[in-house]
Design a protein around this motif. Structure first.
Motif, short mmCIF file in Angstrom:
data_model
loop_
_atom_site.label_atom_id
_atom_site.label_comp_id
_atom_site.label_asym_id
_atom_site.label_seq_id
_atom_site.Cartn_x
_atom_site.Cartn_y
_atom_site.Cartn_z
N TYR A 1 -28.15 137.34 142.26
CA TYR A 1 -28.11 137.82 143.43
C TYR A 1 -26.90 137.50 144.20
O TYR A 1 -26.26 138.48 144.99
CB TYR A 1 -29.47 137.27 144.20
CG TYR A 1 -29.47 137.57 145.70
CD1 TYR A 1 -29.93 138.75 146.28
CD2 TYR A 1 -28.89 136.49 146.43
CE1 TYR A 1 -29.86 138.98 147.54
CE2 TYR A 1 -29.19 136.53 147.95
CZ TYR A 1 -29.58 137.95 148.38
OH TYR A 1 -29.63 138.13 149.90
N THR A 2 -26.36 136.41 144.02
CA THR A 2 -25.23 135.84 144.64
C THR A 2 -23.95 136.86 144.27
O THR A 2 -23.25 137.10 145.04
CB THR A 2 -25.03 134.44 144.42
OG1 THR A 2 -25.99 133.61 144.83
CG2 THR A 2 -23.99 133.79 145.33
N ASN B 1 -19.22 133.02 147.21
CA ASN B 1 -20.31 133.21 146.23
C ASN B 1 -20.11 133.23 145.17
O ASN B 1 -21.08 132.87 144.30
CB ASN B 1 -20.40 134.83 146.57
CG ASN B 1 -21.24 134.93 148.29
OD1 ASN B 1 -21.13 134.23 148.93
ND2 ASN B 1 -22.04 136.05 148.19
N VAL C 1 -31.82 134.35 138.59
CA VAL C 1 -32.03 135.16 139.49
C VAL C 1 -31.08 135.12 140.97
O VAL C 1 -30.36 136.05 141.24
CB VAL C 1 -33.36 135.35 140.16
CG1 VAL C 1 -33.57 136.22 141.26
CG2 VAL C 1 -34.31 135.73 138.95
N LEU C 2 -31.00 133.78 141.27
CA LEU C 2 -29.98 133.49 142.27
C LEU C 2 -28.61 133.64 141.98
O LEU C 2 -27.92 133.96 142.91
CB LEU C 2 -30.30 132.37 143.17
CG LEU C 2 -31.90 132.18 143.57
CD1 LEU C 2 -32.12 130.57 144.26
CD2 LEU C 2 -31.87 132.95 145.04
N MET D 1 -33.99 147.58 150.30
CA MET D 1 -33.26 146.41 149.74
C MET D 1 -33.45 144.92 150.93
O MET D 1 -33.29 144.15 150.44
CB MET D 1 -31.95 146.84 149.73
CG MET D 1 -31.78 147.71 148.46
SD MET D 1 -32.45 147.26 147.08
CE MET D 1 -31.37 146.18 146.31
N VAL E 1 -24.10 139.99 143.22
CA VAL E 1 -24.24 141.13 143.82
C VAL E 1 -23.68 141.17 145.32
O VAL E 1 -23.31 141.97 145.78
CB VAL E 1 -25.52 141.56 143.53
CG1 VAL E 1 -25.97 142.79 144.68
CG2 VAL E 1 -26.06 142.15 142.26
N THR E 2 -24.34 140.14 146.18
CA THR E 2 -23.97 140.07 147.48
C THR E 2 -22.45 139.89 147.82
O THR E 2 -21.82 140.19 148.84
CB THR E 2 -24.81 138.91 148.30
OG1 THR E 2 -24.46 137.60 147.66
CG2 THR E 2 -26.21 139.17 148.23
N ALA F 1 -33.99 141.24 149.64
CA ALA F 1 -32.97 140.51 149.75
C ALA F 1 -33.55 139.31 150.72
O ALA F 1 -33.30 138.11 150.40
CB ALA F 1 -31.83 140.77 150.68
N VAL G 1 -35.87 137.26 148.30
CA VAL G 1 -35.21 136.68 147.39
C VAL G 1 -34.70 135.17 147.96
O VAL G 1 -34.72 134.15 147.31
CB VAL G 1 -34.21 137.18 146.71
CG1 VAL G 1 -32.96 136.42 145.83
CG2 VAL G 1 -34.58 138.55 145.73
N GLU G 2 -34.00 135.41 149.18
CA GLU G 2 -33.37 134.12 149.90
C GLU G 2 -34.49 133.09 150.07
O GLU G 2 -34.20 131.83 149.81
CB GLU G 2 -32.63 134.54 150.87
CG GLU G 2 -31.30 135.27 150.35
CD GLU G 2 -30.33 135.37 151.50
OE1 GLU G 2 -30.29 134.70 152.67
OE2 GLU G 2 -29.27 136.12 151.39
#
Length: 143
Positions: A81-82, A111, A77-78, A50, A84-85, A54, A57-58
């Protein structure tokens, strides 16, 4: 968006979001072992797998924001991702110390707010000051 000021505001928003993600990705690269340890500490499964995802992605997402490339897809996507984080990295419901819990609550909701900004960007598109804007005919409603 058809007005030049709209595209300027969207461009500024893209850059502000990009700075956050480019900085985060660069810090993950510079402290890669520490990032993997952080993922392990938060119980992220397959941390070794992962971590590069990660980081990518960033960094790639940040670059796509700067240049306004494939913005609707990248923004979705972002946003995902945000979220999930937020859930994995700022799990305030698992923290017992009040000060750390409050800090995690703030970061969690930041987030979520950033994800909301990405969802808005997915709807508006990248604006004219972008690669996407260069590909859109000037007479189009969105750019």
């Amino acid at each position: 968006m058809t007005r030049p000021t709209d595209s300027l505001i969207i461009f500024i928003a893209r850059i502000a979001l990009a700075i956050l993600f480019l900085w985060g990705g660069a810090m993950k690269l510079l402290g890669y072992a520490g990032f993997i340890a952080y993922l392990h500490a938060h119980g992220v499964p397959y941390a070794q797998f992962m971590a590069p995802i990660a980081t990518g992605v960033e960094l790639l997402g940040g670059l796509a924001l700067v240049f306004g490339m494939r913005m609707r897809f990248v923004a979705f996507v972002l946003a995902a991702y945000t979220i999930v984080t937020a859930v994995l990295g700022h799990d305030f419901w698992n923290i017992t110390e009040a000060a750390h819990q409050q800090e995690a609550v703030v970061h969690f909701w930041k987030n979520i707010a950033i994800a909301g900004g990405f969802m808005l960007l997915a709807v508006t598109g990248a604006g004219r000051a972008s690669f996407d804007g260069l590909r859109t005919p000037r007479g189009g409603l969105r750019g």
